[in-house]
Design a protein around this motif. Structure first.
Motif, PDB file in Angstrom:
ATOM      1  N   PRO A 177      49.539  43.350  37.534  1.00  0.00           N
ATOM      2  CA  PRO A 177      48.791  44.552  37.877  1.00  0.00           C
ATOM      3  C   PRO A 177      47.309  44.313  37.571  1.00  0.00           C
ATOM      4  O   PRO A 177      46.962  43.549  36.662  1.00  0.00           O
ATOM      5  N   TRP A 178      46.423  44.948  38.326  1.00  0.00           N
ATOM      6  CA  TRP A 178      44.980  44.722  38.225  1.00  0.00           C
ATOM      7  C   TRP A 178      44.487  44.773  36.783  1.00  0.00           C
ATOM      8  O   TRP A 178      43.770  43.874  36.327  1.00  0.00           O
ATOM      9  N   VAL A 190      43.615  39.622  30.863  1.00  0.00           N
ATOM     10  CA  VAL A 190      43.724  38.175  30.653  1.00  0.00           C
ATOM     11  C   VAL A 190      42.329  37.579  30.497  1.00  0.00           C
ATOM     12  O   VAL A 190      42.061  36.801  29.581  1.00  0.00           O
ATOM     13  N   LEU A 191      41.419  37.945  31.391  1.00  0.00           N
ATOM     14  CA  LEU A 191      40.056  37.420  31.320  1.00  0.00           C
ATOM     15  C   LEU A 191      39.295  37.971  30.125  1.00  0.00           C
ATOM     16  O   LEU A 191      38.540  37.252  29.468  1.00  0.00           O
ATOM     17  N   ASP A 192      39.496  39.253  29.806  1.00  0.00           N
ATOM     18  CA  ASP A 192      38.838  39.853  28.648  1.00  0.00           C
ATOM     19  C   ASP A 192      39.264  39.158  27.357  1.00  0.00           C
ATOM     20  O   ASP A 192      38.438  38.865  26.494  1.00  0.00           O
ATOM     21  N   ARG A 232      27.784  42.352  30.368  1.00  0.00           N
ATOM     22  CA  ARG A 232      28.039  42.024  31.774  1.00  0.00           C
ATOM     23  C   ARG A 232      28.146  40.520  32.043  1.00  0.00           C
ATOM     24  O   ARG A 232      27.931  40.045  33.138  1.00  0.00           O
ATOM     25  N   GLU A 233      28.483  39.739  31.009  1.00  0.00           N
ATOM     26  CA  GLU A 233      28.685  38.301  31.167  1.00  0.00           C
ATOM     27  C   GLU A 233      29.885  38.055  32.082  1.00  0.00           C
ATOM     28  O   GLU A 233      30.924  38.699  31.944  1.00  0.00           O
ATOM     29  N   LEU A 234      29.741  37.126  33.011  1.00  0.00           N
ATOM     30  CA  LEU A 234      30.827  36.797  33.931  1.00  0.00           C
ATOM     31  C   LEU A 234      31.953  36.100  33.175  1.00  0.00           C
ATOM     32  O   LEU A 234      31.740  35.073  32.532  1.00  0.00           O
ATOM     33  N   LEU A 235      33.140  36.689  33.230  1.00  0.00           N
ATOM     34  CA  LEU A 235      34.305  36.108  32.573  1.00  0.00           C
ATOM     35  C   LEU A 235      35.204  35.353  33.547  1.00  0.00           C
ATOM     36  O   LEU A 235      35.998  34.515  33.144  1.00  0.00           O
ATOM     37  N   GLY A 236      35.094  35.673  34.812  1.00  0.00           N
ATOM     38  CA  GLY A 236      35.934  35.036  35.823  1.00  0.00           C
ATOM     39  C   GLY A 236      36.031  35.933  37.035  1.00  0.00           C
ATOM     40  O   GLY A 236      35.157  36.774  37.286  1.00  0.00           O
ATOM     41  N   TRP A 237      37.103  35.759  37.762  1.00  0.00           N
ATOM     42  CA  TRP A 237      37.296  36.500  38.996  1.00  0.00           C
ATOM     43  C   TRP A 237      38.732  36.984  39.093  1.00  0.00           C
ATOM     44  O   TRP A 237      39.629  36.487  38.403  1.00  0.00           O
ATOM     45  N   LEU A 238      38.935  37.935  39.967  1.00  0.00           N
ATOM     46  CA  LEU A 238      40.268  38.420  40.296  1.00  0.00           C
ATOM     47  C   LEU A 238      40.468  38.204  41.792  1.00  0.00           C
ATOM     48  O   LEU A 238      39.559  38.424  42.589  1.00  0.00           O
ATOM     49  N   ARG A 239      41.649  37.748  42.140  1.00  0.00           N
ATOM     50  CA  ARG A 239      41.987  37.537  43.543  1.00  0.00           C
ATOM     51  C   ARG A 239      43.201  38.401  43.855  1.00  0.00           C
ATOM     52  O   ARG A 239      44.229  38.313  43.173  1.00  0.00           O
ATOM     53  N   LEU A 240      43.069  39.272  44.833  1.00  0.00           N
ATOM     54  CA  LEU A 240      44.181  40.130  45.218  1.00  0.00           C
ATOM     55  C   LEU A 240      45.288  39.278  45.828  1.00  0.00           C
ATOM     56  O   LEU A 240      45.020  38.396  46.646  1.00  0.00           O
ATOM     57  N   GLU A 241      46.498  39.551  45.408  1.00  0.00           N
ATOM     58  CA  GLU A 241      47.642  38.820  45.934  1.00  0.00           C
ATOM     59  C   GLU A 241      48.874  39.704  45.838  1.00  0.00           C
ATOM     60  O   GLU A 241      49.130  40.300  44.797  1.00  0.00           O
ATOM     61  N   ASP A 242      49.618  39.756  46.911  1.00  0.00           N
ATOM     62  CA  ASP A 242      50.794  40.621  46.982  1.00  0.00           C
ATOM     63  C   ASP A 242      50.405  42.031  46.554  1.00  0.00           C
ATOM     64  O   ASP A 242      49.477  42.598  47.088  1.00  0.00           O
ATOM     65  N   ASP A 243      51.079  42.575  45.554  1.00  0.00           N
ATOM     66  CA  ASP A 243      50.769  43.927  45.087  1.00  0.00           C
ATOM     67  C   ASP A 243      49.988  43.931  43.784  1.00  0.00           C
ATOM     68  O   ASP A 243      50.025  44.901  43.028  1.00  0.00           O
ATOM     69  N   GLY A 244      49.281  42.847  43.489  1.00  0.00           N
ATOM     70  CA  GLY A 244      48.552  42.767  42.230  1.00  0.00           C
ATOM     71  C   GLY A 244      47.341  41.881  42.348  1.00  0.00           C
ATOM     72  O   GLY A 244      46.753  41.732  43.422  1.00  0.00           O
TER      73      GLY A 244
END
Length: 127
Positions: free
Chosen positions: A45-46, A52-54, A17-29
């Motif tokens: 896509p989500w 990418v972060l993994d 459960r180490e934090l790798l980063g964040w995702l920000r919703l934008e447009d349709d992804g």
């Protein structure tokens, strides 16, 4: 104290459960944002933004970095990365007896902090 923007969604590594980063919703992804608070992808896509972060993980944070100071790049190492600040120190080349000063940077990290672009085997005689 800086907080992550409310529209950033934590992405953690499976298992520990180490934090790798964040995702920000934008447009349709979603856009991947790395631990330094920098954009790591375009709109994807989500599941691809998560990938990418993994794939990046957190090992890259231990790499050699350079920081533009007074118009010239200096070798640094990341010592602390949080949503409050990013702390770097001059690269001590592994010398445990060297006292190095910490340089505090804001989060997200400024563009003046970047992956080291020189020959990592050549010591910087100007530091």
């Amino acid at each position: 104290m800086t907080a992550t923007p409310t529209d950033w969604i934590e992405h953690r590594r499976a298992g520990d459960r180490e934090l790798l980063g964040w995702l920000r919703l934008e447009d349709d992804g979603a856009v991947a944002i790395d631990r330094l608070g920098r954009t790591a992808s375009g709109v994807l896509p989500w599941d691809e933004a998560e990938a990418v972060l993994d794939e990046r993980g957190i090992g890259w944070l231990a790499d050699l970095w350079e920081l533009e100071l007074d118009g010239r790049p200096v070798r640094v190492r990341l010592r602390e990365v949080s949503t409050e600040r990013v702390v770097v120190t001059y690269d001590d080349h592994g010398d445990v007896h060297t006292k190095v000063d910490a340089i505090e940077l804001p989060f997200p990290a400024p563009a003046t902090l970047r992956p080291f672009g020189g020959d990592r085997h050549v010591l910087d005689p100007l530091r």
